[in-house]
Design a protein around this motif. Structure first.
Motif, mmCIF file in Angstrom:
data_model
loop_
_atom_site.group_PDB
_atom_site.id
_atom_site.type_symbol
_atom_site.label_atom_id
_atom_site.label_comp_id
_atom_site.label_asym_id
_atom_site.label_seq_id
_atom_site.Cartn_x
_atom_site.Cartn_y
_atom_site.Cartn_z
ATOM 1 N N LEU A 84 0.745 -8.101 -10.255
ATOM 2 C CA LEU A 84 0.159 -9.068 -9.313
ATOM 3 C C LEU A 84 0.782 -10.432 -9.579
ATOM 4 N N LYS A 85 1.492 -10.955 -8.570
ATOM 5 C CA LYS A 85 2.245 -12.194 -8.752
ATOM 6 C C LYS A 85 1.759 -13.265 -7.773
ATOM 7 N N GLU A 86 2.100 -14.504 -8.097
ATOM 8 C CA GLU A 86 1.776 -15.609 -7.189
ATOM 9 C C GLU A 86 2.375 -15.343 -5.817
ATOM 10 N N GLY A 87 1.575 -15.608 -4.782
ATOM 11 C CA GLY A 87 2.055 -15.414 -3.422
ATOM 12 C C GLY A 87 1.695 -14.051 -2.831
ATOM 13 N N ASP A 88 1.244 -13.109 -3.678
ATOM 14 C CA ASP A 88 0.856 -11.782 -3.160
ATOM 15 C C ASP A 88 -0.434 -11.889 -2.352
ATOM 16 N N VAL A 89 -0.515 -11.125 -1.253
ATOM 17 C CA VAL A 89 -1.746 -11.052 -0.460
ATOM 18 C C VAL A 89 -2.562 -9.864 -0.966
ATOM 19 N N VAL A 90 -3.776 -10.159 -1.399
ATOM 20 C CA VAL A 90 -4.592 -9.128 -2.060
ATOM 21 C C VAL A 90 -6.029 -9.159 -1.541
ATOM 22 N N THR A 91 -6.736 -8.067 -1.800
ATOM 23 C CA THR A 91 -8.184 -8.063 -1.695
ATOM 24 C C THR A 91 -8.696 -7.545 -3.039
ATOM 25 N N PHE A 92 -10.009 -7.584 -3.238
ATOM 26 C CA PHE A 92 -10.533 -7.159 -4.551
ATOM 27 C C PHE A 92 -11.902 -6.535 -4.369
ATOM 28 N N LEU A 93 -12.252 -5.657 -5.317
ATOM 29 C CA LEU A 93 -13.585 -5.044 -5.281
ATOM 30 C C LEU A 93 -14.602 -6.087 -5.695
ATOM 31 N N ASP A 94 -15.576 -6.335 -4.793
ATOM 32 C CA ASP A 94 -16.591 -7.355 -5.067
ATOM 33 C C ASP A 94 -17.512 -6.967 -6.222
ATOM 34 N N PRO A 150 -1.288 -3.284 1.761
ATOM 35 C CA PRO A 150 0.000 -2.662 2.092
ATOM 36 C C PRO A 150 0.669 -3.422 3.233
ATOM 37 N N LYS A 151 2.020 -3.359 3.302
ATOM 38 C CA LYS A 151 2.715 -4.225 4.266
ATOM 39 C C LYS A 151 2.386 -3.853 5.713
ATOM 40 N N ASP A 152 1.996 -2.589 5.947
ATOM 41 C CA ASP A 152 1.646 -2.217 7.323
ATOM 42 C C ASP A 152 0.158 -2.395 7.622
ATOM 43 N N LEU A 153 -0.567 -3.092 6.749
ATOM 44 C CA LEU A 153 -1.992 -3.366 7.001
ATOM 45 C C LEU A 153 -2.174 -4.860 7.248
ATOM 46 N N SER A 154 -2.574 -5.213 8.462
ATOM 47 C CA SER A 154 -2.797 -6.631 8.743
ATOM 48 C C SER A 154 -4.112 -7.053 8.097
ATOM 49 N N PRO A 155 -4.184 -8.306 7.604
ATOM 50 C CA PRO A 155 -5.442 -8.786 7.031
ATOM 51 C C PRO A 155 -6.589 -8.681 8.039
ATOM 52 N N GLU A 156 -6.287 -8.880 9.329
ATOM 53 C CA GLU A 156 -7.326 -8.827 10.365
ATOM 54 C C GLU A 156 -7.941 -7.429 10.460
ATOM 55 N N ARG A 324 -3.489 3.209 7.202
ATOM 56 C CA ARG A 324 -2.951 4.377 7.894
ATOM 57 C C ARG A 324 -3.492 4.517 9.317
ATOM 58 N N PHE A 325 -4.755 4.158 9.518
ATOM 59 C CA PHE A 325 -5.383 4.432 10.813
ATOM 60 C C PHE A 325 -5.768 3.172 11.596
ATOM 61 N N GLY A 326 -5.328 2.003 11.104
ATOM 62 C CA GLY A 326 -5.683 0.743 11.769
ATOM 63 C C GLY A 326 -5.143 0.632 13.184
ATOM 64 N N ASN A 327 -4.104 1.411 13.507
ATOM 65 C CA ASN A 327 -3.569 1.359 14.875
ATOM 66 C C ASN A 327 -4.389 2.184 15.853
ATOM 67 N N THR A 328 -5.103 3.199 15.341
ATOM 68 C CA THR A 328 -5.883 4.048 16.251
ATOM 69 C C THR A 328 -7.369 3.711 16.228
ATOM 70 N N LYS A 329 -7.839 3.135 15.131
ATOM 71 C CA LYS A 329 -9.249 2.725 15.047
ATOM 72 C C LYS A 329 -9.291 1.192 15.061
ATOM 73 N N PRO A 330 -9.918 0.607 16.077
ATOM 74 C CA PRO A 330 -9.760 -0.849 16.302
ATOM 75 C C PRO A 330 -10.629 -1.749 15.415
ATOM 76 N N TRP A 331 -10.488 -1.579 14.079
ATOM 77 C CA TRP A 331 -11.231 -2.476 13.180
ATOM 78 C C TRP A 331 -10.845 -3.938 13.416
ATOM 79 N N SER A 332 -9.575 -4.158 13.805
ATOM 80 C CA SER A 332 -9.097 -5.549 13.914
ATOM 81 C C SER A 332 -9.846 -6.330 14.984
ATOM 82 N N THR A 333 -10.447 -5.636 15.960
ATOM 83 C CA THR A 333 -11.147 -6.365 17.036
ATOM 84 C C THR A 333 -12.661 -6.183 16.970
#
Ligand SMILES: [Zn+2]
Ligand SMILES: [Zn+2]
Length: 366
Positions: A84-94, A150-156, A324-333
């Motif tokens: 884990l380096k500076e500048g990495d986009v991450v999430t964490f277990l609360d 992952p690079k194919d997962l948008s934060p949204e 993997r499924f963010g393109n078919t399941k519309p979590w982003s909206t």
């Protein structure tokens, strides 16, 4: 010295305050995130109203968040072994500080009941620092589990699913859905929407969303619901509809994600004999309900499971599923609107009055 703004619940039912926090000194193994996104969910509404026990007000709410690593102290790695380096986009277990040494952790294998368990945004006090997501920065204590987006997962997409996705994954795991089975999901809020999506990804046949808000039922169809039942009609009619959708037998699986005590009784009515019911909508005390043990449980051979909180595995797989499924399941909206941190009170009202399924906060640095 650098400082950060955070939104604080000073006490139950008190207005939100914005407080300034000095940048913390990093202890070995810790990190500082600059927040990109956090979320507002039903639990935050309950926290605002003082409906959870053991909450050390004042708190900085916000349990699931995404940030950029701003600083680390020492070499930090994910469970995948990635640095884990500076500048990495991450999430964490609360969830943090489950001890791995008590009866619940070691014998019962139920770490969500560990007495040492702490949760960012819920059971850490603002007096202890930047330990919630409604803030420009989040202090990642030593041992908190971060993971790269992952690079194919948008934060949204990930924040759109957020805590509801992780909770729904735990509930769907416990329901043991088999290919082709019928599933009803009671409550089409954030947990229910993700439960619909995950049930359909699990190969369920009929997936029926049950709610009183037409827009939520319409969104559930985008998530994979094959049919819907409105709770605007009488309970007897709902039972008839459930029977007609399942050849008179009832659903193989019912997932209760509404938080309404009556929904637990209804789940037991619409599940088939020998079916499974998972209750995950009652994270907080929403009251009690009458159950008829003979007709609703014993004679029906119903399997009834409670599902409270989640473990690292649910969070980790939640990130992978969203990628993997963010393109078919519309979590982003799913969250209708994205709010600025300084506008968090509006976001909270929108979730409280149910005009939004959930709300996302976009956090800007100074
Ligand atoms: Zn423990
Ligand atoms: Zn939540």
């Amino acid at each position: 010295m650098t400082s950060y703004i955070a939104a604080v619940f000073p006490a139950p039912n008190a207005p939100i305050e914005f407080r300034e926090f000095l940048e913390p000194t990093l202890e070995p193994g810790s990190a500082l995130l600059h927040t990109l996104y956090s979320e507002v969910c039903g639990t935050d509404v309950h926290l605002h109203h003082g409906r959870l026990s053991g909450v050390p007000y004042p708190i900085i709410p916000g349990h699931v968040s995404i940030g950029v690593v701003a600083k680390t102290r020492g070499a930090l790695k994910t469970v995948n072994g990635d640095e884990l380096k500076e500048g990495d986009v991450v999430t964490f277990l609360d969830v943090h500080e489950t001890c791995g040494a008590c009866y619940h952790c070691l014998v019962a294998n139920e770490p969500t009941r560990c007495p040492s368990r702490k949760v960012y945004g819920i059971t850490y006090s603002a007096n202890d620092g930047l330990l919630g997501g409604w803030s420009q920065a989040i202090y990642i204590k030593p041992g908190v589990k971060m993971i790269h987006l992952p690079k194919d997962l948008s934060p949204e997409t990930f924040i759109g699913g957020g805590c509801g996705l992780v909770t729904a994954l735990h509930a769907v795991d416990l329901s043991r859905i088999r290919l082709g089975e019928s599933v009803a999901v009671l409550g089409a809020g954030p947990v229910g929407q993700s439960a619909v999506a995950l049930a359909s990804l699990s190969g369920a046949g009929e997936v029926v969303a049950v709610d009183g808000v037409q827009e939520r039922l319409a969104f559930a169809k985008l998530m994979g619901a094959t049919n819907t039942i409105s709770i605007k009609v009488e309970r007897a009619q709902r039972l008839d509809e459930a029977r007609s959708m399942t050849r008179g037998r009832g659903f193989d699986v019912v997932i209760e994600a509404s938080g309404n005590p009556d929904a637990v009784s209804e789940a037991l009515d619409i599940v088939r004999d020998g079916g499974r019911v998972v209750v995950c909508g009652h994270y907080t005390d929403n009251g009690s309900v009458n159950i008829h043990p003979h007709w609703q449980i014993n004679r029906k051979h119903v399997e009834l499971r409670g599902c409270w909180g989640s473990r690292y595995e649910h969070f980790h797989r939640g990130v992978e599923i969203a990628a993997r499924f963010g393109n078919t399941k519309p979590w982003s909206t799913m969250a209708g609107k994205t709010y600025d941190l300084m506008d968090v009170a509006s976001a909270l009202s929108a979730v409280a009055d149910r005009s939004a399924v959930k709300a996302v906060l976009r956090v800007k640095q100074m």
